[in-house]
Every structure is written in C-alpha cells, then in structure tokens.
Design a protein around this motif. Structure first.
Motif, PDB file in Angstrom:
ATOM      1  N   GLY A 206       1.096  -1.245  -0.468  1.00  0.00           N
ATOM      2  CA  GLY A 206      -0.430   0.002  -0.169  1.00  0.00           C
ATOM      3  C   GLY A 206       0.774   1.128   0.198  1.00  0.00           C
ATOM      4  N   GLU A 207       0.641   2.498   0.843  1.00  0.00           N
ATOM      5  CA  GLU A 207       0.679   3.483   0.263  1.00  0.00           C
ATOM      6  C   GLU A 207       0.662   4.078   1.856  1.00  0.00           C
ATOM      7  OE1 GLU A 207      -0.231   6.061  -3.486  1.00  0.00           O
ATOM      8  OE2 GLU A 207       0.151   7.130  -1.719  1.00  0.00           O
ATOM      9  N   LYS A 208       2.003   5.244   2.400  1.00  0.00           N
ATOM     10  CA  LYS A 208       2.347   5.776   3.294  1.00  0.00           C
ATOM     11  C   LYS A 208       3.116   6.897   3.071  1.00  0.00           C
ATOM     12  CE  LYS A 208       0.672   1.948   6.013  1.00  0.00           C
ATOM     13  NZ  LYS A 208      -1.202   1.837   6.322  1.00  0.00           N
ATOM     14  N   SER A 209       2.068   8.225   4.218  1.00  0.00           N
ATOM     15  CA  SER A 209       3.437   8.844   4.492  1.00  0.00           C
ATOM     16  C   SER A 209       3.485   9.849   5.796  1.00  0.00           C
ATOM     17  CB  SER A 209       2.569  10.411   3.600  1.00  0.00           C
ATOM     18  OG  SER A 209       2.483   9.876   1.634  1.00  0.00           O
ATOM     19  N   LEU A 210       4.634   9.723   5.665  1.00  0.00           N
ATOM     20  CA  LEU A 210       5.190  10.696   7.082  1.00  0.00           C
ATOM     21  C   LEU A 210       5.759  12.466   6.694  1.00  0.00           C
ATOM     22  CD1 LEU A 210       8.119   8.918   8.656  1.00  0.00           C
ATOM     23  CD2 LEU A 210       6.612   8.352   6.418  1.00  0.00           C
ATOM     24  N   GLU A 211       6.014  13.252   7.407  1.00  0.00           N
ATOM     25  CA  GLU A 211       7.000  13.945   7.225  1.00  0.00           C
ATOM     26  C   GLU A 211       7.664  14.642   8.443  1.00  0.00           C
ATOM     27  OE1 GLU A 211       3.753  17.006   5.332  1.00  0.00           O
ATOM     28  OE2 GLU A 211       5.479  18.438   6.967  1.00  0.00           O
ATOM     29  N   SER A 212       8.494  15.326   8.422  1.00  0.00           N
ATOM     30  CA  SER A 212       9.854  15.818   9.636  1.00  0.00           C
ATOM     31  C   SER A 212       9.801  17.414   9.040  1.00  0.00           C
ATOM     32  CB  SER A 212      10.136  14.776   9.809  1.00  0.00           C
ATOM     33  OG  SER A 212      11.074  14.933  10.701  1.00  0.00           O
ATOM     34  N   ARG A 213      10.416  18.048  10.326  1.00  0.00           N
ATOM     35  CA  ARG A 213      10.713  19.406   9.722  1.00  0.00           C
ATOM     36  C   ARG A 213      11.597  19.094  10.887  1.00  0.00           C
ATOM     37  NH1 ARG A 213       7.808  23.639   7.640  1.00  0.00           N
ATOM     38  NH2 ARG A 213       5.436  22.590   7.362  1.00  0.00           N
TER      39      ARG A 213
END
Lengths: 487, 469
Positions: A206-213
């Motif tokens: 499947g598909e997953k997203s994540l983010e960081s700063r």
C-alpha cells in the motif's frame, strides 16, 4: 549444479576476492556484481561513481580514475574514490569489469557555503593510463593546500593497494576457480532480486506518508509505496536545506540501507538487490542537492536522519520494525592548533529501543562499525589530555525498554585552538515511543578552569583556550514502552 | 633411558609424542584428552620405568575459551575516565544490515572495572600519582568479590611502567594475581596492550586448571615433578609453576610457532601451507614476516606470532540453511562436544560429516574407529529437511552433499589463491582433504608438505630446543 549453490559460490568468490577492500564494489559493464559499503550512502554512490566515469571517460585495462566530487558519485571531499578498469577480465567475454575502492581521509569540519570550500574537490580524472601514472597531476593534487593530511603517502598506498587487488582479481577470473558464465551471473543477480522480493512479501502493501521538520524549518516529506516486488520512496514536497545536503544517490543509498537493515539482509548487495528500489528526489531539495551546495553535514548526519526516517516509514508496513527515535548527529568537530595540526573527532549517538530490544549505546546502525583511534596516540600527536572517553550514562530514554546511551568525550586543551563543530539536530531530542521517554539531545560545552560552563550552539566556530575543557556529548536513543509495563 | 614428552591438549583430543633423548626414537599417541590420568596411563604402559626429563605442554584451549566465553572476566584496574573504553571498541556483529547488532563482550564484566585516579602524560611524566588510599579501597572491594586474577591497564604505561609496577606489587602482597599490561607488551597503542593482560587473566582460571590436572596425572602415574612440566611463552619453555601470572596469550601461539618453525624449511617449495588438524584448519604463510598484532575475537591484541590464521572453514563448521535456499557453512564451530553426527554424537551436520560421506578412506586411525557408517542416511535426511525448510530449496541430499563439498573446496582455495600455484598440505586430515582436492582440483596443485602421520606434538619437541628432529 543447482542455481542456489551457484549463487552461493559466486557470492563466496566475490567475498573472498574483495576481503582486503574495506569499502568498494565490483562492476561488470553497468551491473554492480558486489557492493561492499562502509556506510549506507555507499550502496548507491559507489555504482553511481563508476557509471559517471564510464559515461565520460575511457577506462582501459588497468587504467585508474580518481575522484571525490559528491556530484559525480562521491560522498564527501574527504573520501576518495578510485576506479580501476580490469578490461575483459571474465574469460570468453568482452564485457568490461571495474574495481572500485573508496578510501577515507580525516575530514575537516568547515562552516562552508559551498562544496568548493569544504576541501580539495576532484572531478573524475585519469590518474593511471596505459600503465603510466599521471605524475604531474598526482604532484599537483597532493601539493594542493586543501589536500587532506598525509594525502600523498596515503594516495600512493591506495593506488598500490588497488592495483594489487585488481591484478589478483584478474588472475582469479582467469584461473579455473572462476567457472561461471554470463548466464550464471544473470541468475545470481535475478536470485538476489528474488531474495528482496521474498522479504517484501512478508510486509503489508500500500501507500503511507510521513513528514518531519528540521530546526531550520526544512520540511521532509516522504511517501512510501510498497508492493510485492518493489518499494518506492517519494520525497516530493521536500524543501531545500541550509544545513543538510545529500545527493540523490546518497539519499537512495540511505533508503535502501534502511530497508535492508529492516529485513536483516544477509547476502551481499548487487544490482539485482537494487532493482527492487526506486527513489524520487526533487531536484534542489535536501535529498537531491545541486552543485555547489556543501555536502559534508548532509552526508554524515543527514544520511542517518534519512535512513531513520525511511525506517520509521517502513514500520507502518511492518510493525515489527517500530522503534523509538534515534539521533543522527555525530557531533563532529575539529581543533586547529597554531602549529598547523588539526584534530578531528566525532561522537556516535545511541540507538533507540524497539518493542523487543533495548537500544545499543554509541553504535551507528548506518555505518560499518569502526574502532576509535588510540587515546595514547591522540595525546602523543596533539596538545590534548583526554579526561574521559566513555558512555554518557542514562542519556538514553527510559521506558519498558531503555534507549541506548550516547557517548561522552572530554578533552583538556594544553594549547589554545580554533574549534569548529556541527551537531545539527531536530527541534526536539530523540523521542520515545508507546509511552517510552525521550532521550537527552546532543550538547557541546566549553568549561573554564573555574568550572564555569558555556553551552555552544548546534554548529559554529570559536576559540578555546589552554586549560579549558571541551565536553562533547552525543544524544541517546528514545525509550520504548511504558516503564510500568510488566510490573 | 630418558624421555622428553610433548603434549598438545585439544578440546577433545590429546596429541602426545615421547622421544628418547639418546636415540631420538619416538612414540606417538592420539587419545581422548579426558580424563588425563587415563591418557598418562597409556603412556606409562609404553615408557615403562624410564625417567621423564621434561613434559612440554601446550593447552590448545584458548580458541574454545574465547569462542564460548568459558573464561572468567578478571578485575580490571584502568585509568579513570577510560572504564568503558574497551567495551566501546569491542567488535560488533553483524557489521551491517541489522537493527540489533551486539558487541562481542563476554571477556569483560563492567562491574569488575575499577577506575584508578592515576595519570601519566604522553611522555610518561606523572600528572597524578597512584594514591595508596585508592589501592586500599580497591583491594578491599576485590577481596569481598573474591577475585584474584587482575589486569592492570594504565594509559601510557608503555612509556612509564612505574604506576603499574607499584600497583602490581601492592596487589601481590595482598595475595592477588596481577598481570601488568606494560610487562606483557610495549605496544604503543593502549587497547592491544591492555587486551593482552586482560585475556591472559581471562583464560587463566581454565588453563591453569587444565595444566594442573595434567601435572597431577603425570605426578600420580609417572612420578614427574611439577618443575618438569613446562609451558612455552614467547621465547622459551619454562616450568609452569614458576610463573603464577602466566602470559596465556603468548602461550596460545605455542603450536603455531612450533609448526611455523617446522614448515619454514619448505619455504623454497611453498609460499603457503595448509594444516588440516583434527580440531583446526590453519593457513601458514611462509613468506610473510612475524606479526605483531593478533586479530582476535575481541579486536587487536599485541602479541608476536607467526603469520598464520585459521581458515574460515573448520572441521566442525556447522551446516546451516543458506539465504540462497540451499545449505551452506556457518561461522559457528561446533567442536567435538557433542561432535559430528557421523560419530553418533551431534544432531546437526558438520563439515566433518560431509567429508566422511565423501570418503571412508585415509582417515587417521584414531578418528576412523569412532565413525559409524550407519549414520550416513540420517545425515542426508537432515540435509534434505534443511533444504525443504528454506524457500526455493527442496534439493536432493546427494545434490546438497556434492554442492557443499564443492563449496568447501572453493572456500579453501579462495583463501589460498591466486598467489600460489602449488600449496603445501599437512596434518592428520591432509590425506582426506587431498582426496577432496583431487576431485575438484581444477589445475591447482596441493602437495604433501609433511608425511601423513605428522603430529603437532612432534614439532613442539623441536621448538627452541636442543632436541634433534
């Protein structure tokens, strides 16, 4: 002979033939037959370096090209890549074979605005051609004021070493020991790909997203797409960074390294392995920097960050991979003394705890483990007295499973020096998971003889006086699970 | 009649040679090493009432002690600030692609590391002397913990050993057994020098006991006095009892020195020689110089030793499923406890089992008597099951055996080639290995360097000695 045994034998052959090379690769045409990385970024940059050289230069039998340009497949300017042509080394085959070795010099931490300011940058350049060393270029390069310490001696040794290894390999290919065909090599690469596919099929798709700063507001966006036979890492939306710049091949290596580590991969990496991966990195972003952005910090601290982020993303498909946060900064610094000598060191952070293991102290998951230089030798060569080389006790996050401790190094200066350091971090110290606590973040202090301590910023340059202490503490790893679990 | 005896004590077997001083006539035995009394009894039946001049002992247990963590972590006195220094630099396994690598650390116990508030500078000048109150405090703790083997490891002690000497003297007076890093090595880097002292102390409880058992057996059966039981250090044979803080690291290389000395006479003929022992396979490089640093399981250790190293493949290397879906050789070495399936002992196939399937000829008689040919089918079934359990497997047993034997041959030859066209071969398993090589030789020559009945214990007799060959 069954293909299974054939692959084992071919792999064993390469492993033995390349055992005296710490970091390098063997290519046959465009195909990487065997990649032996020192860190995850080498996985993709080593073959990339060879491809760049093949594209722009002729590499005849026993010719050698030297380069360190990060934008041509290098990593940092303190890591030199040598590529040797072995001609049509395989019997009854016209395909060209190349042997690559990467050697590492002591880096110099700089507050550089461009890669040119980080040290002597060498584009792919023929160093040995038709059996002759390009002596004029060799002398000019080794005499350059920005050349690393002991460059001439070590480069001469490295040339000699590579030539010996290359000739040994050519002899081995021509000996009865090498009895495999091009077809066997294709099977070996195909089965290497199948091994990765087999592992992927254990994970959900499947598909997953994540983010960081980052602390400077740089945004890193990562979308993962996992199928039965490939993984896509899509960094679209990631912004440029002032602090960390990786080339796309280094970012690719970091992502691949994270996957292979998550899988507990036990065979060597080659083109077949790499076939399962795709990385999309927007041009000019942190993960695909453009010349002349400086790369040292990105390649040393940024790459572990990307690998940690990739692992975090993978845990969304494979919950067994879930871990608390690990730090990435190695707190690299140099001390430059009045006599011109410069001392470089770094301090490895701790590893986060996972759901079934405490974190390990002072270990870097993304680099081959290396031994620290001798404390006695450091004191002999530099005006320093080492007060402590040890673990930073209890710096790992507490929890049901504790995060690994960072390391602590304390130096007493016996002469004044100019200190340059980089310990760039995220906004918060490495966090815990599932109720586990955060670790302590990295800190660097200067302490006067009076006991007064001054905490330094995350990177910079300052002077440090004789009698003062330099205290460098790397971050611990986050803890996992609530401490009261199981009580 | 007076005999000189040499004894190589392996994990499971003892290799003995007795040589008549006057005539050079020698007798040889290869016997189970336990119990020692039974072994010595076998000797006495042949030696009769003749006197024993000396017994040269080489306990070949060091590798097993390190591999299986059988020693006892000693107390370590270390310069303050460096309590974790050795642990931080311990080898990590696996090196790559693991979320949970481990440090190889069984030789040190963090609870037994005592920081000492002494300091020397890089020139050996005293920055802080050894404080007697620190010594008293530490000694009382050690007495409470009942630890007698101690390694004293101070920074820059190679430049100025006085602090270590002072500490060592204090400890000896209190009845402890200190090993000083500066006394054992003058290596200019601290960790290889410190490890020499620590490993010697670590191995001491086991090796002292092993030698003591044999000394007792010789005393009881043949009335050999303790002063005649000799151990080799880096330079010579010395009475075992003479040195309570024996340097077991130096003694660990006794057999390599002896073999290298013996094999060196072939260096015009061979660049390299393979030694195929019953418990160990070694590769000797006859053209290289002495090595200063040993690449041990804990990392570099400062000790002079000949250019010899164990092969990756060992006689009791375990066969495990391979990631490629077949079977392959693991890094783990099983030893003879329990031992090969073909001896009716272990339950996991070893390289020795495959060799036995390959041929029942040419085995040394001491091993041949232990094999049981009825186990062949069980070994093959185990290999088939292994293949079935790994995906992509399902190979027939015969194919697996054939594949593994070929893999073994290629692993060995990869370590030898391509620098030499002819390699020397010796040792009790050499004839069996020669038959394997004959099957796959592919143009490389393996020639016998020493006769098939050559024994290590014979070469021990000639090490630093006036005893003629």
């Amino acid at each position: 002979m069954s293909p299974n045994f054939t692959c084992d034998q071919i792999s064993s052959f390469f492993k033995n033939q390349l055992r005296d090379i710490f970091c390098g690769a063997l290519l046959y045409g465009d195909e990487a037959l065997y990649i032996k990385p020192a860190s995850v970024i080498d996985i993709a940059t080593l073959p990339n370096a060879a491809h760049t050289c093949q594209k722009y230069l002729d590499l005849g039998d026993e010719d050698i090209i030297v380069m360190n340009d990060p934008y041509s497949g290098g990593t940092t300017v303190s890591s030199l890549t040598l590529i040797m042509g072995l001609g049509s080394a395989l019997p009854n085959d016209k395909g060209q074979v190349y042997l690559i070795e990467r050697i590492h010099f002591k880096p110099k931490v700089q507050m550089a605005q461009s890669v040119e300011q980080e040290g002597l940058k060498i584009p792919p350049t023929p160093l040995v051609q038709n059996g002759q060393t390009n002596q004029m270029f060799f002398e000019a390069m080794t005499a350059h004021p920005d050349a690393p310490d002991q460059f001439k001696e070590r480069l001469a040794q490295a040339l000699d070493h590579l030539q010996t290894q290359g000739r040994k390999l050519k002899t081995a290919f021509k000996s009865p020991l090498w009895s495999w065909s091009k077809k066997d090599l294709k099977t070996y690469l195909k089965m290497s790909y199948e091994l990765v596919q087999k592992h992927l099929q254990e994970w959900s798709t499947g598909e997953k997203s994540l983010e960081s700063r980052l602390i400077d507001s740089t945004k890193i966006k990562l979308r993962l797409e996992v199928s039965d036979d490939t993984i896509l890492f899509d960094f679209s939306g990631t912004t440029p960074s002032k602090h960390w710049n990786l080339t796309d091949s280094a970012a690719t290596g970091a992502c691949i390294g994270a996957v292979l580590t998550g899988m507990g991969h036990t065979t060597a990496v080659n083109s077949g392995t790499l076939k399962a991966f795709q990385v999309l990195a927007p041009s000019g972003s942190l993960v695909n920097a453009k010349y002349p952005a400086p790369t040292y910090a990105g390649m040393t601290d940024g790459a572990p960050f990307i690998a940690n982020l990739a692992l975090q993303g993978l845990s969304l498909f494979a919950p067994d991979l879930k871990m608390a946060q690990s730090a990435s900064s190695h707190c690299a610094f140099n001390l430059e003394f009045a006599n011109g000598s410069h001392f470089y060191d770094s301090v490895t952070p701790g590893v986060a705890a996972s759901h079934n293991h405490p974190g390990l102290s002072g270990i870097d998951l993304w680099h081959k483990h290396h031994r620290e230089p001798s404390a006695e030798e450091i004191e002999r060569r530099f005006p320093l007295r080492i007060k402590t080389f040890g673990y930073r006790q209890n710096s790992g996050g507490s929890g049901h499973l504790r995060g690994g401790d960072g390391m602590l190094k304390i130096f007493e200066l016996l002469e004044p020096a100019k200190l340059t350091w980089t310990a760039f971090q995220l906004t918060q110290p490495p966090g815990g998971e599932e109720g586990g606590k955060s670790a302590q973040g990295a800190d660097i202090y200067i302490q006067k003889p009076s006991g007064e301590k001054r905490k330094l910023e995350s990177e910079g340059t300052t002077s440090i006086e004789s009698g003062e202490l330099l205290i460098v503490q790397s971050a611990g790893g986050g803890g996992y699970g609530d401490m009261t679990e199981g009580v | 009649m007076s005999w000189v005896i040499s004894l190589s004590i392996g994990e499971s077997f003892a290799d003995l040679t007795a040589q008549d001083e006057a005539t050079s006539h020698s007798l040889r035995w290869y016997l189970p090493s336990q119990p020692p009394e039974k072994c010595v009894q076998s000797l006495s039946e042949h030696l009769g009432s003749a006197s024993i001049k000396e017994v040269r002992v080489s306990p070949r247990w060091g590798a097993k002690i390190l591999r299986q963590g059988l020693g006892a972590p000693p107390a370590i006195l270390v310069t303050s600030g460096f309590e974790h220094w050795l642990e931080m630099n311990a080898p990590v396994s696996p090196q790559s692609y693991s979320l949970h690598p481990r440090r190889q650390l069984s030789m040190i116990d963090p609870n037994l590391i005592f920081p000492m508030n002494e300091r020397l500078d890089a020139d050996g000048k005293v920055v802080r002397p050894v404080a007697s109150e620190d010594l008293e405090y530490m000694a009382s703790k050690l007495e409470m913990m009942e630890r007698s083997h101690i390694a004293v490891t101070y920074l820059h002690s190679n430049k100025n050993p006085e602090h270590e000497i002072q500490t060592g003297q204090f400890l000896r007076e209190r009845g402890f057994l200190p090993r000083l890093s500066s006394q054992l090595s003058n290596e200019g880097q601290e960790r290889p020098r410190w490890w020499r002292a620590i490993l010697s102390a670590y191995m001491a409880p086991v090796l002292d006991e092993v030698v003591k058992d044999w000394a007792t057996a010789f005393a009881n059966v043949l009335e050999v006095g303790e002063e005649k039981i000799l151990i080799h250090d880096e330079a010579s044979w010395r009475p075992w009892k003479e040195e309570p803080c024996r340097d077991w690291v130096a003694s660990h290389f006794t057999e390599e020195r002896a073999l290298h000395q013996k094999l060196s006479r072939h260096k015009d003929q061979f660049g390299k020689v393979l030694y195929f022992g019953i418990e160990e396979f070694l590769l000797f490089d006859l053209k290289e110089a002495q090595q200063r640093v040993w690449d041990s399981p804990v990392g570099p250790v400062a000790v002079n030793h000949p250019p010899v190293r164990p092969l990756n493949l060992q006689p009791t290397s375990m066969v495990e499923p391979s990631p490629w879906g077949n079977a392959s050789f693991d890094h783990q070495i099983a030893g003879y406890e329990p031992g090969p399936m073909s001896m009716g002992r272990g339950v996991k196939p070893l390289f020795l089992d495959l060799l036995y399937i390959h041929t029942q000829q040419d085995w040394p008689v001491e091993l041949a008597n232990r094999f049981n040919s009825h186990t062949n089918s069980r070994i093959k079934e185990t290999l088939s099951a292994m293949s079935r359990s790994s995906s992509g497997g399902g190979l027939e047993a015969e194919e697996i055996v054939e594949g593994l034997l070929r893999l073994a041959f290629e692993q060995i030859i990869n370590e030898v080639l391509p620098s030499e066209k002819v390699t020397g071969v010796c040792g009790p398993l050499a004839p069996v290995m020669q038959s394997l090589f004959a099957k796959y030789r592919q143009g490389h020559l393996f020639k016998t360097a020493e006769p098939p009945d050559f024994r290590i214990s014979q070469s021990l007799l000639n090490l630093d000695t006036s005893i003629p060959e």
